[in-house]
Scaffold this motif. Sequence first.
Motif, PDB file in Angstrom:
ATOM      1  N   ILE A  91     144.431  94.533  52.032  1.00 41.71           N
ATOM      2  CA  ILE A  91     144.850  94.612  50.631  1.00 41.71           C
ATOM      3  C   ILE A  91     145.264  93.227  50.180  1.00 41.71           C
ATOM      4  O   ILE A  91     145.986  92.512  50.886  1.00 41.71           O
ATOM      5  CB  ILE A  91     145.988  95.642  50.442  1.00 41.71           C
ATOM      6  N   CYS A  92     144.757  92.819  49.033  1.00 36.16           N
ATOM      7  CA  CYS A  92     145.048  91.490  48.487  1.00 36.16           C
ATOM      8  C   CYS A  92     145.777  91.634  47.157  1.00 36.16           C
ATOM      9  O   CYS A  92     145.422  92.489  46.334  1.00 36.16           O
ATOM     10  CB  CYS A  92     143.765  90.685  48.264  1.00 36.16           C
ATOM     11  N   TYR A  93     146.768  90.781  46.972  1.00 42.62           N
ATOM     12  CA  TYR A  93     147.531  90.737  45.725  1.00 42.62           C
ATOM     13  C   TYR A  93     147.199  89.426  45.044  1.00 42.62           C
ATOM     14  O   TYR A  93     147.492  88.353  45.580  1.00 42.62           O
ATOM     15  CB  TYR A  93     149.025  90.822  46.045  1.00 42.62           C
ATOM     16  N   VAL A  94     146.539  89.491  43.897  1.00 45.46           N
ATOM     17  CA  VAL A  94     146.098  88.294  43.194  1.00 45.46           C
ATOM     18  C   VAL A  94     146.537  88.352  41.741  1.00 45.46           C
ATOM     19  O   VAL A  94     146.787  89.425  41.185  1.00 45.46           O
ATOM     20  CB  VAL A  94     144.569  88.118  43.282  1.00 45.46           C
ATOM     21  N   ALA A  95     146.616  87.175  41.114  1.00 42.90           N
ATOM     22  CA  ALA A  95     147.184  87.090  39.772  1.00 42.90           C
ATOM     23  C   ALA A  95     146.146  87.167  38.654  1.00 42.90           C
ATOM     24  O   ALA A  95     146.471  87.581  37.542  1.00 42.90           O
ATOM     25  CB  ALA A  95     147.987  85.800  39.634  1.00 42.90           C
ATOM     26  N   THR A  96     144.902  86.756  38.923  1.00 45.73           N
ATOM     27  CA  THR A  96     143.929  86.620  37.846  1.00 45.73           C
ATOM     28  C   THR A  96     142.648  87.401  38.135  1.00 45.73           C
ATOM     29  O   THR A  96     142.335  87.713  39.289  1.00 45.73           O
ATOM     30  CB  THR A  96     143.555  85.136  37.626  1.00 45.73           C
ATOM     31  N   THR A  97     141.888  87.666  37.068  1.00 43.10           N
ATOM     32  CA  THR A  97     140.615  88.359  37.227  1.00 43.10           C
ATOM     33  C   THR A  97     139.612  87.506  37.986  1.00 43.10           C
ATOM     34  O   THR A  97     138.731  88.035  38.671  1.00 43.10           O
ATOM     35  CB  THR A  97     140.040  88.729  35.850  1.00 43.10           C
ATOM     36  N   THR A  98     139.717  86.188  37.867  1.00 42.79           N
ATOM     37  CA  THR A  98     138.805  85.308  38.600  1.00 42.79           C
ATOM     38  C   THR A  98     138.984  85.489  40.101  1.00 42.79           C
ATOM     39  O   THR A  98     138.007  85.612  40.855  1.00 42.79           O
ATOM     40  CB  THR A  98     139.050  83.847  38.219  1.00 42.79           C
ATOM     41  N   GLN A  99     140.233  85.512  40.549  1.00 43.95           N
ATOM     42  CA  GLN A  99     140.496  85.746  41.974  1.00 43.95           C
ATOM     43  C   GLN A  99     140.003  87.120  42.397  1.00 43.95           C
ATOM     44  O   GLN A  99     139.413  87.281  43.464  1.00 43.95           O
ATOM     45  CB  GLN A  99     141.989  85.632  42.249  1.00 43.95           C
ATOM     46  N   LEU A 100     140.252  88.110  41.558  1.00 44.61           N
ATOM     47  CA  LEU A 100     139.846  89.480  41.857  1.00 44.61           C
ATOM     48  C   LEU A 100     138.335  89.554  42.084  1.00 44.61           C
ATOM     49  O   LEU A 100     137.860  90.146  43.062  1.00 44.61           O
ATOM     50  CB  LEU A 100     140.258  90.382  40.697  1.00 44.61           C
ATOM     51  N   THR A 146     152.026 101.959  50.158  1.00 48.37           N
ATOM     52  CA  THR A 146     151.370 103.264  50.097  1.00 48.37           C
ATOM     53  C   THR A 146     149.861 103.163  50.251  1.00 48.37           C
ATOM     54  O   THR A 146     149.252 103.844  51.085  1.00 48.37           O
ATOM     55  CB  THR A 146     151.703 103.967  48.766  1.00 48.37           C
ATOM     56  N   TYR A 147     149.217 102.314  49.455  1.00 46.27           N
ATOM     57  CA  TYR A 147     147.761 102.281  49.436  1.00 46.27           C
ATOM     58  C   TYR A 147     147.166 101.512  50.611  1.00 46.27           C
ATOM     59  O   TYR A 147     145.992 101.706  50.952  1.00 46.27           O
ATOM     60  CB  TYR A 147     147.258 101.723  48.103  1.00 46.27           C
ATOM     61  N   LEU A 183     145.766  94.402  42.515  1.00 46.76           N
ATOM     62  CA  LEU A 183     145.620  94.772  43.915  1.00 46.76           C
ATOM     63  C   LEU A 183     144.174  95.158  44.174  1.00 46.76           C
ATOM     64  O   LEU A 183     143.546  95.843  43.363  1.00 46.76           O
ATOM     65  CB  LEU A 183     146.539  95.939  44.264  1.00 46.76           C
ATOM     66  N   ILE A 184     143.656  94.720  45.306  1.00 47.35           N
ATOM     67  CA  ILE A 184     142.292  95.074  45.697  1.00 47.35           C
ATOM     68  C   ILE A 184     142.297  95.441  47.175  1.00 47.35           C
ATOM     69  O   ILE A 184     142.887  94.743  47.993  1.00 47.35           O
ATOM     70  CB  ILE A 184     141.297  93.925  45.403  1.00 47.35           C
ATOM     71  N   THR A 185     141.700  96.567  47.508  1.00 45.31           N
ATOM     72  CA  THR A 185     141.678  97.042  48.891  1.00 45.31           C
ATOM     73  C   THR A 185     140.247  97.172  49.396  1.00 45.31           C
ATOM     74  O   THR A 185     139.322  97.498  48.639  1.00 45.31           O
ATOM     75  CB  THR A 185     142.366  98.414  49.045  1.00 45.31           C
ATOM     76  N   LEU A 186     140.091  96.907  50.704  1.00 41.46           N
ATOM     77  CA  LEU A 186     138.835  97.110  51.406  1.00 41.46           C
ATOM     78  C   LEU A 186     139.171  97.652  52.789  1.00 41.46           C
ATOM     79  O   LEU A 186     140.267  97.416  53.301  1.00 41.46           O
ATOM     80  CB  LEU A 186     138.047  95.798  51.564  1.00 41.46           C
ATOM     81  N   ARG A 187     138.210  98.348  53.403  1.00 41.29           N
ATOM     82  CA  ARG A 187     138.398  98.815  54.774  1.00 41.29           C
ATOM     83  C   ARG A 187     137.303  98.247  55.663  1.00 41.29           C
ATOM     84  O   ARG A 187     136.140  98.121  55.253  1.00 41.29           O
ATOM     85  CB  ARG A 187     138.417 100.341  54.837  1.00 41.29           C
ATOM     86  N   ARG A 188     137.702  97.918  56.879  1.00 45.63           N
ATOM     87  CA  ARG A 188     136.782  97.321  57.831  1.00 45.63           C
ATOM     88  C   ARG A 188     135.857  98.386  58.411  1.00 45.63           C
ATOM     89  O   ARG A 188     136.313  99.465  58.833  1.00 45.63           O
ATOM     90  CB  ARG A 188     137.576  96.659  58.961  1.00 45.63           C
TER      91      ARG A 188
END
Length: 342
Positions: free
Chosen positions: A211-220, A101-102, A266-271
Amino acid sequence: MTPPATGADLRRGPFRPGDRVQLTDPKGRLHTITLEPGKNFHTHRGHVRHDDLIGAPDGTVVAHSSGVEYLALRPLLSDYVLSMPRGAQVVYPKDAGQIVTYADIFPGATVVEAGVGSGALSLSLLRAVGDEGRLLSFERRADFAEIAQANAHAFFGQEHPAWTVTVGDLVQELPRAVEPGTVDRVVLDMLAPWECLDVVADALVPGGVLICYVATTTQLSRVAETARRAGGWTEPQAWESLVRGWHLEGLAVRPEHRMHGHTGFLITLRRLAPGVDAHLRKKRPAPGAYGEDYTPVVEEEWSPEDLGERPVSDKRLRRTAREARATADRRDGGLPDEGGAS
């Protein structure tokens, strides 16, 4: 006449040999079986005959030899990904739905995915892009790719025409696979997605979504800060989803005691368009965000164990691959000939 979308014919109609069927007993316990003529599903109290299900409609109640009744239904995609053979941890349905969706995965889109894992997210992405789209998946481990492809074959009943799986590193392989500015969406489920931002930026169309799917706040944090320094991206947006079921029985309506809590961020960015460096921030960073305690990004090697993941033995992966291939083979054996009936 337009042919049905890949796998659509397997989602309706009576049960056939090769179908996966989910049996639910009176206590709500689930059992998933693959139908084969002449076979039985055994429990400690007796058995259910596969032949009693073959040819029966979806939603049938079948009697166990002990007299206990089981509800038989085709597993939904969300059921399938939680019961299929897996070599790597899967992206749970609650997160796969948010990604589709996102990230705005649409029919006909060209989507890049890395890594594949056991193929759970790939199934949702293939459903979303449809037969006319393209899903280019990259996976470093050949054994994971094999398991994912077998799981997808078992679910769709055939090789999906939109899917290409490449074994290799995304940074090296993506420029060889696509022309610059031709990818609509990129989904990264990997240890260090920030290492791929340059090649992803080159591949995405202006306005394309990462969109990136990461497990930890450090990766985020590292994804966000690396993108900000690189420029050419919108301000990152990040979130997690928590799902809590509810018990419904008469007036006894209450939250379930167990819930699907944190699985990942989840973290999203647009080009941005060529020549646009960065969108101006309209709010100041929080006090102390970049103070003495802030540690800039440093180059270092990460492993799944560093993030708390349990290593998967080669022996288990070989067994999982055999199970996945066997499930796909049973599906092939149960399909009717072209133009014929089962």
